[in-house]
Design a protein around this motif. Structure first.
Motif, PDB file in Angstrom:
ATOM      1  N   THR A 123     -30.375   0.565 -32.763  1.00 33.32           N
ATOM      2  CA  THR A 123     -29.842  -0.542 -33.269  1.00 33.32           C
ATOM      3  C   THR A 123     -29.507  -0.449 -34.774  1.00 33.32           C
ATOM      4  OG1 THR A 123     -30.652  -2.061 -31.686  1.00 33.32           O
ATOM      5  CG2 THR A 123     -29.714  -3.067 -33.583  1.00 33.32           C
ATOM      6  N   VAL A 164     -36.921  -8.981 -33.399  1.00 28.55           N
ATOM      7  CA  VAL A 164     -35.614  -9.177 -33.900  1.00 28.55           C
ATOM      8  C   VAL A 164     -35.817  -8.843 -35.376  1.00 28.55           C
ATOM      9  CG1 VAL A 164     -34.010 -10.975 -34.764  1.00 28.55           C
ATOM     10  CG2 VAL A 164     -34.635 -10.754 -32.212  1.00 28.55           C
ATOM     11  N   SER A 188     -27.299  -0.818 -27.033  1.00 29.98           N
ATOM     12  CA  SER A 188     -27.101  -1.645 -28.347  1.00 29.98           C
ATOM     13  C   SER A 188     -25.662  -1.768 -29.035  1.00 29.98           C
ATOM     14  CB  SER A 188     -28.043  -1.208 -29.436  1.00 29.98           C
ATOM     15  OG  SER A 188     -27.986  -2.188 -30.565  1.00 29.98           O
ATOM     16  N   VAL A 247     -29.646 -10.983 -33.500  1.00 33.19           N
ATOM     17  CA  VAL A 247     -29.739  -9.961 -32.304  1.00 33.19           C
ATOM     18  C   VAL A 247     -29.789 -10.841 -30.920  1.00 33.19           C
ATOM     19  CG1 VAL A 247     -31.359  -8.314 -31.439  1.00 33.19           C
ATOM     20  CG2 VAL A 247     -30.944  -8.424 -33.810  1.00 33.19           C
TER      21      VAL A 247
END
Length: 542
Positions: free
Chosen positions: A205, A150, A123, A169
């Motif tokens: 992330t 997302v 990520s 994303v």
């Protein structure tokens, strides 16, 4: 999109809506909208100029960070050498639950278990802030990442106090990473989607977003465009390829680059269907090439137009002096040839006379939600049976609770009682106008010819050859920008075709009399192209 046998009902991508299992994010009168509204829909939003993001003034602050999202593998002793973990074959029980937990590689056919890790999947994030406007871009080394997941990233970022107006994303669409959509489990009809792994992606992330946000610094911007036509092929007629390799480098006040954004449309599938090593495919070598050239930088890669099909298949890999291929499809040598070749093209562009410097880059974005009725009933069946872990919406555009979704039938789909919800984005950073689309778009729906006309054709034998051709997205972007498109952004809808070229029923177009070209089976349906382009035009007030 990954290839599946034609006998399989539909394909992998039924578009998701927003997170039905999560509470809406902050929002209220006079402030920014919630992350999802009371109906489970991502609200439209545009910044600067809206509540919560009134002005984009001052220097552009840029941050970058990366976190691995590589899953833990439980390897096994393949005693019979068949590449499949059979009953009685010893395995490494990493989590101690007494069961073998396979990591299923997404793309191509189901039942492809990862046997080892060649390189990490990542990520990687870029964050941008200017005045009241804050935007993040995320690139995941995954085949696809549904909108509902997302939204989980956006909600957790907000819960951690990260003040982003918008988080994009995207997925690179590697065919050699873990299944995050559900299609590629142990066997067809068995989901490979794992909630625990999705949460790991979310956590990693958001950690990357926090690091990037904390490290933001004022930046200038270098922008360039390269090409590497020998590295990408179009396997569906008509042959239309966006050759652009867009590179944007962010430079600190001391004149040193610290982050690179690279966008290129080419399926990361050089390793092919027989590979069982987890890898980000050629993307690994592309990023490595850029980071070796610019020490101390981090590269974020996003996929450009993938539909059509833009692929490494049928290129001449590693040609010798006589032009004979020496690294065929399905080898790491081919992935390196493609990735390093694309990196070299980007470097040549960044260091060439055509590169431009933006001393005071601007920042803005637009977001628009929309709905579509699917026409691919096989695809719908995969959603309703839970193979594809997707949210869907009712006729009145309200999220259908997961327990009720299982009670729906294909009759509901055909009668319009089931809708797909997703979103479009336009992100503007300096001269770049980046169209963010939630699937794999055919270049015909994106590009204009040099004379301003369209590449869209009306082939004889197409199912809807009399339909009105769509307006390509480039035609509705503001004048004077550098147009860039990113695929699989905020969702994964599969192929997005021009309606006049949609060809699912005989007689088939382009002289293919015996079978259709690949694409339609992995599409939400024939209305996706016109719907998406109309909604994109509406987002820009055209």
């Amino acid at each position: 999109m990954a290839r599946l046998p034609l006998t399989i009902l539909g394909s992998v991508l039924f578009v998701a809506g927003c997170a039905g299992e999560e509470a809406p994010g902050p929002g209220g009168p006079g402030g920014p909208p919630p992350i999802v509204d009371a109906n489970g829909v991502v609200p439209n939003y545009a910044c600067p100029g809206s509540p919560g993001c009134e002005k984009a003034e001052g220097p552009l602050l840029v941050g970058v960070a990366a976190r691995p999202i590589t899953p833990v593998l439980e390897t096994w002793d393949d005693l019979d050498g068949d590449g499949v973990r059979g009953d009685g074959e010893p395995f490494d029980d990493v989590n101690g639950n007494g069961e073998w937990d396979g990591v299923w590689l997404a793309g191509f056919a189901a039942g492809r278990a990862a046997t080892e890790i060649h390189d990490d999947v990542w990520s990687r994030v870029l964050t941008f802030e200017q005045g009241d406007v804050s935007v993040a871009m995320v690139g995941l080394d995954l085949v696809g990442y549904f909108q509902q997941d997302v939204v989980k990233v956006r909600l957790e970022a907000a819960a951690r106090g990260l003040d982003f107006d918008h988080v994009v994303v995207t997925s690179t669409h590697t065919h050699e990473g873990p299944d995050t959509m559900g299609m590629w489990g142990a066997e067809f009809g068995t989901t490979g989607y794992q909630e625990e792994y999705i949460q790991h992606i979310v956590t990693q992330t958001v950690d990357a977003l926090a690091e990037a946000k904390a490290s933001q610094k004022a930046a200038r911007m270098k922008v360039a465009r390269g090409e590497a036509p020998e590295l990408v092929n179009d396997t569906r007629l008509p042959e239309v390829i966006d050759q652009s390799i867009h590179a944007a480098q962010f430079i600190d006040e001391a004149g040193a680059p610290f982050a690179t954004l690279a966008v290129w449309g080419n399926h990361p599938e050089a390793l092919g269907s027989d590979n069982t090593q987890l890898t980000s495919d050629y993307v690994h070598y592309l990023r490595e090439g850029l980071e070796e050239r610019y020490p101390g930088t981090t590269t974020v890669f996003l996929s450009g137009p993938l539909g059509g099909l833009m692929t490494t298949i049928r290129i001449t890999g590693c040609p010798d002096a006589a032009g004979v291929e020496t690294c065929p499809q399905g080898t790491f040598e081919r992935a390196e040839y493609v990735g390093k070749g694309a990196a070299d093209a980007a470097i040549a562009a960044l260091e060439g006379s055509g590169a431009t410097i933006e001393d005071s880059p601007s920042l803005a974005f637009r977001r628009r939600s929309f709905f579509i009725q699917p026409t691919n009933t096989g695809l719908a069946l995969l959603v309703l049976t839970g193979v594809l872990h997707r949210d869907v919406y009712s006729r009145d555009k309200k999220l259908i609770p997961r327990e009720q979704q299982a009670l729906l039938s294909l009759t509901n789909v055909k009668e319009g009682d089931v809708l797909i919800g997703t979103e479009l984005n336009g992100v503007h950073v300096g001269p770049l106008a980046i169209a963010m689309v939630p699937g794999e778009i055919y270049p015909e729906l994106w590009m204009l010819k040099p004379d301003g006309s369209s590449y869209i054709e009306r082939p004889e034998g197409g199912d809807f050859s009399d339909a009105m051709p769509e307006t390509p997205i480039q035609a509705v972007l503001p004048a004077g920008v550098t147009p860039v498109i990113v695929n699989n952004a905020n969702d994964a809808l599969g192929y997005i075709l021009p309606q006049t070229q949609f060809d699912d029923a005989p007689p088939y177009a382009y002289g293919e009399e015996t079978e259709p070209q690949y694409g339609e089976e992995n599409s939400v349906g024939y209305t996706m192209g016109p719907t998406l382009t109309k909604e994109f035009a509406a987002m820009y007030g055209r």
